[in-house]
Write an enzyme that holds these catalytic residues in place. Structure first.
Site, PDB file in Angstrom:
ATOM      1  N   THR A   1      11.772  60.223 -31.191  1.00  0.00           N
ATOM      2  CA  THR A   1      12.451  59.855 -32.419  1.00  0.00           C
ATOM      3  C   THR A   1      12.663  61.097 -33.274  1.00  0.00           C
ATOM      4  O   THR A   1      12.412  62.217 -32.824  1.00  0.00           O
ATOM      5  CB  THR A   1      11.666  58.708 -33.126  1.00  0.00           C
ATOM      6  OG1 THR A   1      12.420  58.276 -34.249  1.00  0.00           O
ATOM      7  CG2 THR A   1      10.281  59.132 -33.580  1.00  0.00           C
TER       8      THR A   1
ATOM      9  N   SER B   1       5.504  54.315 -36.926  1.00  0.00           N
ATOM     10  CA  SER B   1       6.345  53.757 -35.860  1.00  0.00           C
ATOM     11  C   SER B   1       5.807  52.393 -35.413  1.00  0.00           C
ATOM     12  O   SER B   1       4.600  52.200 -35.241  1.00  0.00           O
ATOM     13  CB  SER B   1       6.369  54.702 -34.652  1.00  0.00           C
ATOM     14  OG  SER B   1       7.013  54.050 -33.581  1.00  0.00           O
TER      15      SER B   1
ATOM     16  N   LYS C   1      15.398  64.290 -31.125  1.00  0.00           N
ATOM     17  CA  LYS C   1      16.266  63.660 -30.124  1.00  0.00           C
ATOM     18  C   LYS C   1      17.142  64.685 -29.401  1.00  0.00           C
ATOM     19  O   LYS C   1      17.535  64.474 -28.264  1.00  0.00           O
ATOM     20  CB  LYS C   1      17.115  62.564 -30.769  1.00  0.00           C
ATOM     21  CG  LYS C   1      16.281  61.341 -31.190  1.00  0.00           C
ATOM     22  CD  LYS C   1      17.158  60.221 -31.702  1.00  0.00           C
ATOM     23  CE  LYS C   1      16.332  58.984 -32.036  1.00  0.00           C
ATOM     24  NZ  LYS C   1      17.158  57.837 -32.418  1.00  0.00           N
TER      25      LYS C   1
ATOM     26  N   ASP D   1      19.728  53.608 -27.869  1.00  0.00           N
ATOM     27  CA  ASP D   1      20.086  53.098 -29.202  1.00  0.00           C
ATOM     28  C   ASP D   1      21.402  52.313 -29.154  1.00  0.00           C
ATOM     29  O   ASP D   1      21.569  51.309 -29.861  1.00  0.00           O
ATOM     30  CB  ASP D   1      20.221  54.243 -30.214  1.00  0.00           C
ATOM     31  CG  ASP D   1      18.861  54.739 -30.705  1.00  0.00           C
ATOM     32  OD1 ASP D   1      17.892  53.967 -30.647  1.00  0.00           O
ATOM     33  OD2 ASP D   1      18.777  55.905 -31.138  1.00  0.00           O
TER      34      ASP D   1
HETATM   35  P1  NAP Z   1      20.819  60.693 -40.432  1.00  0.00           P
HETATM   36  O1  NAP Z   1      21.231  61.353 -39.162  1.00  0.00           O
HETATM   37  O2  NAP Z   1      19.921  61.417 -41.381  1.00  0.00           O
HETATM   38  O3  NAP Z   1      22.165  60.243 -41.210  1.00  0.00           O
HETATM   39  C1  NAP Z   1      22.100  59.711 -42.489  1.00  0.00           C
HETATM   40  C2  NAP Z   1      23.496  59.238 -42.919  1.00  0.00           C
HETATM   41  O4  NAP Z   1      23.346  58.572 -44.185  1.00  0.00           O
HETATM   42  C3  NAP Z   1      24.504  60.348 -43.114  1.00  0.00           C
HETATM   43  O5  NAP Z   1      25.767  59.897 -42.689  1.00  0.00           O
HETATM   44  C4  NAP Z   1      24.478  60.560 -44.656  1.00  0.00           C
HETATM   45  O6  NAP Z   1      25.695  61.035 -45.177  1.00  0.00           O
HETATM   46  C5  NAP Z   1      24.268  59.141 -45.121  1.00  0.00           C
HETATM   47  N1  NAP Z   1      23.667  59.069 -46.451  1.00  0.00           N
HETATM   48  C6  NAP Z   1      22.381  59.302 -46.785  1.00  0.00           C
HETATM   49  N2  NAP Z   1      22.200  59.123 -48.117  1.00  0.00           N
HETATM   50  C7  NAP Z   1      23.402  58.783 -48.629  1.00  0.00           C
HETATM   51  C8  NAP Z   1      23.863  58.450 -49.937  1.00  0.00           C
HETATM   52  N3  NAP Z   1      23.032  58.436 -50.981  1.00  0.00           N
HETATM   53  N4  NAP Z   1      25.167  58.136 -50.106  1.00  0.00           N
HETATM   54  C9  NAP Z   1      26.023  58.128 -49.045  1.00  0.00           C
HETATM   55  N5  NAP Z   1      25.650  58.430 -47.774  1.00  0.00           N
HETATM   56  C10 NAP Z   1      24.350  58.749 -47.568  1.00  0.00           C
HETATM   57  O7  NAP Z   1      20.052  59.320 -40.124  1.00  0.00           O
HETATM   58  P2  NAP Z   1      20.214  58.400 -38.818  1.00  0.00           P
HETATM   59  O8  NAP Z   1      19.263  58.822 -37.778  1.00  0.00           O
HETATM   60  O9  NAP Z   1      21.651  58.325 -38.472  1.00  0.00           O
HETATM   61  O10 NAP Z   1      19.672  56.990 -39.371  1.00  0.00           O
HETATM   62  C11 NAP Z   1      20.358  56.258 -40.379  1.00  0.00           C
HETATM   63  C12 NAP Z   1      19.589  54.962 -40.625  1.00  0.00           C
HETATM   64  O11 NAP Z   1      19.743  54.105 -39.500  1.00  0.00           O
HETATM   65  C13 NAP Z   1      18.079  55.199 -40.768  1.00  0.00           C
HETATM   66  O12 NAP Z   1      17.753  55.157 -42.134  1.00  0.00           O
HETATM   67  C14 NAP Z   1      17.418  54.080 -40.018  1.00  0.00           C
HETATM   68  O13 NAP Z   1      16.835  53.158 -40.916  1.00  0.00           O
HETATM   69  C15 NAP Z   1      18.546  53.386 -39.288  1.00  0.00           C
HETATM   70  N6  NAP Z   1      18.285  53.319 -37.849  1.00  0.00           N
HETATM   71  C16 NAP Z   1      17.922  52.105 -37.354  1.00  0.00           C
HETATM   72  C17 NAP Z   1      17.683  51.956 -36.009  1.00  0.00           C
HETATM   73  C18 NAP Z   1      17.296  50.604 -35.496  1.00  0.00           C
HETATM   74  O14 NAP Z   1      16.749  50.513 -34.393  1.00  0.00           O
HETATM   75  N7  NAP Z   1      17.569  49.549 -36.232  1.00  0.00           N
HETATM   76  C19 NAP Z   1      17.795  53.048 -35.133  1.00  0.00           C
HETATM   77  C20 NAP Z   1      18.165  54.284 -35.668  1.00  0.00           C
HETATM   78  C21 NAP Z   1      18.386  54.404 -37.034  1.00  0.00           C
HETATM   79  P3  NAP Z   1      25.997  62.633 -45.293  1.00  0.00           P
HETATM   80  O15 NAP Z   1      26.508  63.049 -43.944  1.00  0.00           O
HETATM   81  O16 NAP Z   1      26.995  62.718 -46.369  1.00  0.00           O
HETATM   82  O17 NAP Z   1      24.679  63.283 -45.647  1.00  0.00           O
END
Ligand code: NAP
Length: 271
Positions: free
Chosen positions: A63, A15, A67, A103
């Site tokens: 995180t 982190s 959450k 967020d």
């Molecule tokens: P999550 O709850 O695990 O959701 C992951 C998403 O990605 C789901 O919609 C999943 O689809 C999709 N996905 C994963 N692999 C895939 C693939 N190969 N093809 C198509 N779809 C795929 O994760 P999250 O917490 O929402 O976070 C997502 C990303 O946002 C993280 O990797 C992180 O880097 C970023 N993030 C950034 C910030 C920031 O401050 N910039 C904050 C939070 C998160 P399915 O539903 O089909 O599995």
């Protein structure tokens, strides 16, 4: 007695939050600490409750994967946390623990910093993904007046999210022709090699492409967007934008004016 806050999750070794909060604490001259609180799935509830019971604990950032737990542990929830269904911040207010979600605020902060010309009112936003980050982005965009459509590999998750926020659903792979803003809220790109299947040749010239993945900073999606002449926004300012209100909630002062991006970029190089 030193007031302390921490980021709780599993894993939390990588982190970047402690670097940023540490720099803010030092520059603001605030006597306080910001730590990492490793909380493996098994036992996380006890670890978080013990932290919250410490009178010196000013609060926690929470995180993945806790959450939802953070929301359940609070005495009170903000509208953002309730609507998103998850909390990344627990802070004290009048002796009670409040669960908040910054967020969404961070998401809008990133847009303002890197694409200040974007006017969300009535803009067509296409959000890829239906996980936690997508929920925060959809909440932020609908609150700001955008017309939001969600496309996700697993369509039933997109439908569930769309129903909660009165958004539209589109097929996967996504059709970006009508979008003013494209948000990648999937984890595609984290490997530095993969990109969501997007055809920029068919998109509007003024399309803004916002990737929430910030490691690598320039994801393959952003690389292609740039080489196609589309505007790109990376995810690093969202990280800063969600941390700023957390710092204020913990230590009672606005984060000092520092080059937070530079601090994070240097930390990313080290870890
Ligand atoms: P999550 O709850 O695990 O959701 C992951 C998403 O990605 C789901 O919609 C999943 O689809 C999709 N996905 C994963 N692999 C895939 C693939 N190969 N093809 C198509 N779809 C795929 O994760 P999250 O917490 O929402 O976070 C997502 C990303 O946002 C993280 O990797 C992180 O880097 C970023 N993030 C950034 C910030 C920031 O401050 N910039 C904050 C939070 C998160 P399915 O539903 O089909 O599995």
């Amino acid at each position: 007695m030193t007031r302390w806050a921490a980021v709780a999750g599993w894993p939390v070794d990588h982190s970047l939050s402690p670097c940023l909060h540490g720099a803010w604490l030092e520059t603001a001259g605030v006597k306080g600490r910001y730590d990492r609180l490793p909380a493996p799935e098994d036992g996380a509830k006890k670890i978080l409750k013990t932290a919250l019971a410490d009178p010196d604990c000013a609060g926690l950032n929470v995180t993945l994967p806790h959450k939802g737990l953070a929301l359940r542990l609070a005495d009170r929830k903000t509208d953002a946390a309730k609507s998103i269904g998850a909390a990344n911040l627990l802070y004290r207010d009048d002796g009670k623990w409040v669960a908040d979600n910054t967020d969404a605020e961070g998401f809008l902060y990133g847009l303002r910093r890197q694409a200040s010309e974007f006017q969300p009112e009535r803009a067509a936003a296409l959000v890829l993904g239906a996980g936690g980050a997508a929920r925060a982005a959809v909440y932020a965009l609908t609150q700001a007046g955008a017309r939001v459509t969600i496309a996700n590999r697993t369509e039933k998750k997109a439908k569930r999210l769309a129903k909660d926020f009165k958004a539209g659903v589109a097929a996967w792979p996504p059709d970006v022709r009508e979008a003013d803003l494209l948000v990648n809220a999937t984890s595609i790109g984290l490997d530095g090699a993969s990109a969501p299947p997007v055809d920029f040749s068919a998109s509007r010239n003024a399309l803004i492409v916002y990737d929430l993945v910030y490691r690598p900073l320039e994801t393959p999606l952003l690389k292609t967007a740039k080489s196609s002449g589309r505007r790109s926004v990376d995810g690093l300012d969202m990280l800063i934008g969600q941390a700023r209100p957390s710092f204020k909630a913990f230590f009672g002062v606005t984060p000092p004016d520092l080059d937070a991006r530079q601090i994070l970029l240097e930390a990313m190089e080290r870890t």
